[in-house]
Design a protein around this motif. Structure first.
Motif, mmCIF file in Angstrom:
data_model
loop_
_atom_site.group_PDB
_atom_site.id
_atom_site.type_symbol
_atom_site.label_atom_id
_atom_site.label_comp_id
_atom_site.label_asym_id
_atom_site.label_seq_id
_atom_site.Cartn_x
_atom_site.Cartn_y
_atom_site.Cartn_z
ATOM 1 N N GLN A 114 26.023 71.819 58.137
ATOM 2 C CA GLN A 114 25.941 72.229 56.737
ATOM 3 C C GLN A 114 24.602 72.923 56.475
ATOM 4 O O GLN A 114 23.553 72.418 56.898
ATOM 5 C CB GLN A 114 26.081 71.013 55.817
ATOM 6 N N PRO A 115 24.603 74.045 55.782
ATOM 7 C CA PRO A 115 23.357 74.770 55.517
ATOM 8 C C PRO A 115 22.284 73.910 54.834
ATOM 9 O O PRO A 115 21.111 73.993 55.189
ATOM 10 C CB PRO A 115 23.796 75.921 54.603
ATOM 11 N N MET A 116 22.692 73.079 53.886
ATOM 12 C CA MET A 116 21.700 72.277 53.166
ATOM 13 C C MET A 116 21.017 71.274 54.097
ATOM 14 O O MET A 116 19.843 70.956 53.911
ATOM 15 C CB MET A 116 22.338 71.561 51.976
ATOM 16 N N GLU A 117 21.726 70.796 55.100
ATOM 17 C CA GLU A 117 21.113 69.857 56.050
ATOM 18 C C GLU A 117 20.114 70.580 56.950
ATOM 19 O O GLU A 117 19.122 69.998 57.364
ATOM 20 C CB GLU A 117 22.181 69.134 56.879
ATOM 21 N N VAL A 118 20.360 71.843 57.231
ATOM 22 C CA VAL A 118 19.413 72.622 58.027
ATOM 23 C C VAL A 118 18.148 72.888 57.209
ATOM 24 O O VAL A 118 17.033 72.727 57.696
ATOM 25 C CB VAL A 118 20.043 73.951 58.510
ATOM 26 N N LEU A 119 18.325 73.294 55.969
ATOM 27 C CA LEU A 119 17.172 73.592 55.112
ATOM 28 C C LEU A 119 16.428 72.333 54.667
ATOM 29 O O LEU A 119 15.201 72.337 54.577
ATOM 30 C CB LEU A 119 17.627 74.372 53.873
ATOM 31 N N PHE A 120 17.192 71.280 54.375
ATOM 32 C CA PHE A 120 16.617 70.048 53.831
ATOM 33 C C PHE A 120 17.049 68.849 54.677
ATOM 34 O O PHE A 120 17.822 68.011 54.219
ATOM 35 C CB PHE A 120 17.067 69.853 52.378
ATOM 36 N N PRO A 121 16.563 68.751 55.913
ATOM 37 C CA PRO A 121 17.006 67.652 56.783
ATOM 38 C C PRO A 121 16.668 66.291 56.173
ATOM 39 O O PRO A 121 15.557 66.086 55.684
ATOM 40 C CB PRO A 121 16.252 67.897 58.088
ATOM 41 N N ARG A 122 17.661 65.399 56.175
ATOM 42 C CA ARG A 122 17.503 64.049 55.608
ATOM 43 C C ARG A 122 16.958 64.112 54.175
ATOM 44 O O ARG A 122 16.128 63.315 53.782
ATOM 45 C CB ARG A 122 16.632 63.181 56.514
ATOM 46 N N SER A 123 17.395 65.130 53.414
ATOM 47 C CA SER A 123 17.013 65.338 52.014
ATOM 48 C C SER A 123 15.514 65.545 51.827
ATOM 49 O O SER A 123 14.980 65.317 50.751
ATOM 50 C CB SER A 123 17.491 64.170 51.141
ATOM 51 N N SER A 124 14.846 66.023 52.850
ATOM 52 C CA SER A 124 13.411 66.299 52.775
ATOM 53 C C SER A 124 13.187 67.745 52.335
ATOM 54 O O SER A 124 13.856 68.659 52.818
ATOM 55 C CB SER A 124 12.766 66.085 54.138
ATOM 56 N N LEU A 125 12.208 67.943 51.465
ATOM 57 C CA LEU A 125 11.849 69.294 51.022
ATOM 58 C C LEU A 125 10.794 69.937 51.918
ATOM 59 O O LEU A 125 10.439 71.091 51.734
ATOM 60 C CB LEU A 125 11.294 69.240 49.597
ATOM 61 N N ASP A 126 10.295 69.195 52.888
ATOM 62 C CA ASP A 126 9.155 69.660 53.679
ATOM 63 C C ASP A 126 9.369 71.009 54.350
ATOM 64 O O ASP A 126 8.478 71.854 54.348
ATOM 65 C CB ASP A 126 8.774 68.624 54.739
ATOM 66 N N ARG A 127 10.532 71.217 54.922
ATOM 67 C CA ARG A 127 10.782 72.458 55.664
ATOM 68 C C ARG A 127 10.727 73.676 54.734
ATOM 69 O O ARG A 127 10.135 74.697 55.079
ATOM 70 C CB ARG A 127 12.134 72.387 56.367
ATOM 71 N N VAL A 128 11.309 73.565 53.566
ATOM 72 C CA VAL A 128 11.298 74.690 52.627
ATOM 73 C C VAL A 128 9.946 74.797 51.932
ATOM 74 O O VAL A 128 9.409 75.897 51.759
ATOM 75 C CB VAL A 128 12.449 74.561 51.607
ATOM 76 N N ALA A 129 9.365 73.673 51.559
ATOM 77 C CA ALA A 129 8.056 73.693 50.893
ATOM 78 C C ALA A 129 6.982 74.290 51.785
ATOM 79 O O ALA A 129 6.026 74.898 51.291
ATOM 80 C CB ALA A 129 7.669 72.285 50.461
ATOM 81 N N ALA A 130 7.139 74.159 53.093
ATOM 82 C CA ALA A 130 6.138 74.671 54.028
ATOM 83 C C ALA A 130 5.991 76.187 53.963
ATOM 84 O O ALA A 130 4.944 76.720 54.323
ATOM 85 C CB ALA A 130 6.481 74.245 55.454
ATOM 86 N N ILE A 131 6.997 76.892 53.501
ATOM 87 C CA ILE A 131 6.849 78.353 53.420
ATOM 88 C C ILE A 131 5.935 78.754 52.265
ATOM 89 O O ILE A 131 5.451 79.877 52.224
ATOM 90 C CB ILE A 131 8.209 79.095 53.326
ATOM 91 N N TYR A 132 5.682 77.832 51.346
ATOM 92 C CA TYR A 132 4.782 78.123 50.233
ATOM 93 C C TYR A 132 3.371 77.599 50.498
ATOM 94 O O TYR A 132 2.397 78.175 50.040
ATOM 95 C CB TYR A 132 5.315 77.505 48.937
ATOM 96 N N ARG A 133 3.265 76.480 51.223
ATOM 97 C CA ARG A 133 1.947 75.905 51.531
ATOM 98 C C ARG A 133 1.179 76.834 52.463
ATOM 99 O O ARG A 133 1.706 77.278 53.474
ATOM 100 C CB ARG A 133 2.104 74.543 52.220
ATOM 101 N N GLY A 134 -0.060 77.112 52.114
ATOM 102 C CA GLY A 134 -0.876 77.964 52.973
ATOM 103 C C GLY A 134 -0.491 79.423 52.938
ATOM 104 O O GLY A 134 -1.005 80.216 53.712
ATOM 105 N N ASN A 135 0.401 79.792 52.037
ATOM 106 C CA ASN A 135 0.842 81.177 51.933
ATOM 107 C C ASN A 135 -0.005 81.848 50.857
ATOM 108 O O ASN A 135 0.173 81.598 49.664
ATOM 109 C CB ASN A 135 2.327 81.224 51.583
ATOM 110 N N GLU A 136 -0.930 82.690 51.278
ATOM 111 C CA GLU A 136 -1.876 83.310 50.342
ATOM 112 C C GLU A 136 -1.192 84.177 49.294
ATOM 113 O O GLU A 136 -1.624 84.212 48.146
ATOM 114 C CB GLU A 136 -2.904 84.143 51.112
ATOM 115 N N VAL A 137 -0.148 84.879 49.679
ATOM 116 C CA VAL A 137 0.553 85.748 48.728
ATOM 117 C C VAL A 137 1.214 84.905 47.649
ATOM 118 O O VAL A 137 1.054 85.158 46.450
ATOM 119 C CB VAL A 137 1.584 86.642 49.449
ATOM 120 N N SER A 138 1.942 83.882 48.068
ATOM 121 C CA SER A 138 2.598 82.988 47.114
ATOM 122 C C SER A 138 1.567 82.309 46.214
ATOM 123 O O SER A 138 1.737 82.246 44.990
ATOM 124 C CB SER A 138 3.423 81.951 47.876
#
Length: 189
Positions: free
Chosen positions: A78-102
């Motif tokens: 399921q796509p949501m399990e890939v993006l949010f494994p075990r209902s964790s936001l860490d994988r998606v949130a990581a694209i914003y952390r440390g991202n100077e443009v964001s």
């Protein structure tokens, strides 16, 4: 219906033939690399990309999605399990952390909201402020806005942190509970 997939899918062509041609085009773009060769190239560049800091989150998310792609396409994952494994936001949130443009643009949004609220309260000293954030997601923009609203906390009736996902809403409620007691998580679709 197949024509909706691609304008070059002419009537009478089968989906199997169209997919075979697409696979060939992708292979041509990849320079004829096998999957093993493509993954070897990925692995050789991955450590450099991750060291840059700004790309680390994108690299992790892209790799997880690419590795899961066969199972996603076959319906075994399921796509949501890939993006949010075990209902964790860490994988998606990581694209914003440390991202100077964001971070830069989130900071600009925070400053703009602060300026607007300050202007409004100069004109309406007893005014009350209500804010609606649509698609708050992991809260990257919310962090910047809440930080800028500290001097105006007593004038804020409500900050509605909205998203379509209850996962994001629960996260926002937990993350901002102490620093922004006026924040309310709500589903908005």
């Amino acid at each position: 219906q197949l024509e909706a997939l691609s304008p070059d899918l002419a009537p009478g062509r089968t989906l199997a033939k169209w997919l075979t041609e697409r696979r060939r085009r992708v292979a041509d773009c990849a320079g004829g690399l096998s999957a093993a060769e493509a993954w070897a190239r990925w692995e050789s560049g991955k450590s450099d990309w991750q060291r840059s800091g700004a790309l680390a989150g994108q690299v992790e998310l892209a790799e997880a999605a690419l590795r899961a792609l066969p199972d996603l396409l076959a319906g075994r994952a399921q796509p949501m399990e890939v993006l949010f494994p075990r209902s964790s936001l860490d994988r998606v949130a990581a694209i914003y952390r440390g991202n100077e443009v964001s971070a830069h643009f989130n900071s600009l949004v925070g400053q703009l909201v602060r300026e607007y609220v300050a202007h409004y309260l100069r004109r309406q000293p007893d005014g009350r402020v209500r804010i609606l954030e649509i698609g708050a997601g992991t809260g990257a923009t919310t962090v910047a806005v809440v930080r800028e609203l500290v001097p105006f906390a007593k004038a804020i009736d409500e900050y509605s942190y909205t998203d379509v996902s209850s996962l994001f809403l629960a996260h926002g409620g937990r993350q901002f509970r102490e620093q922004a007691p006026y924040l309310r998580s709500r589903r908005f679709d």
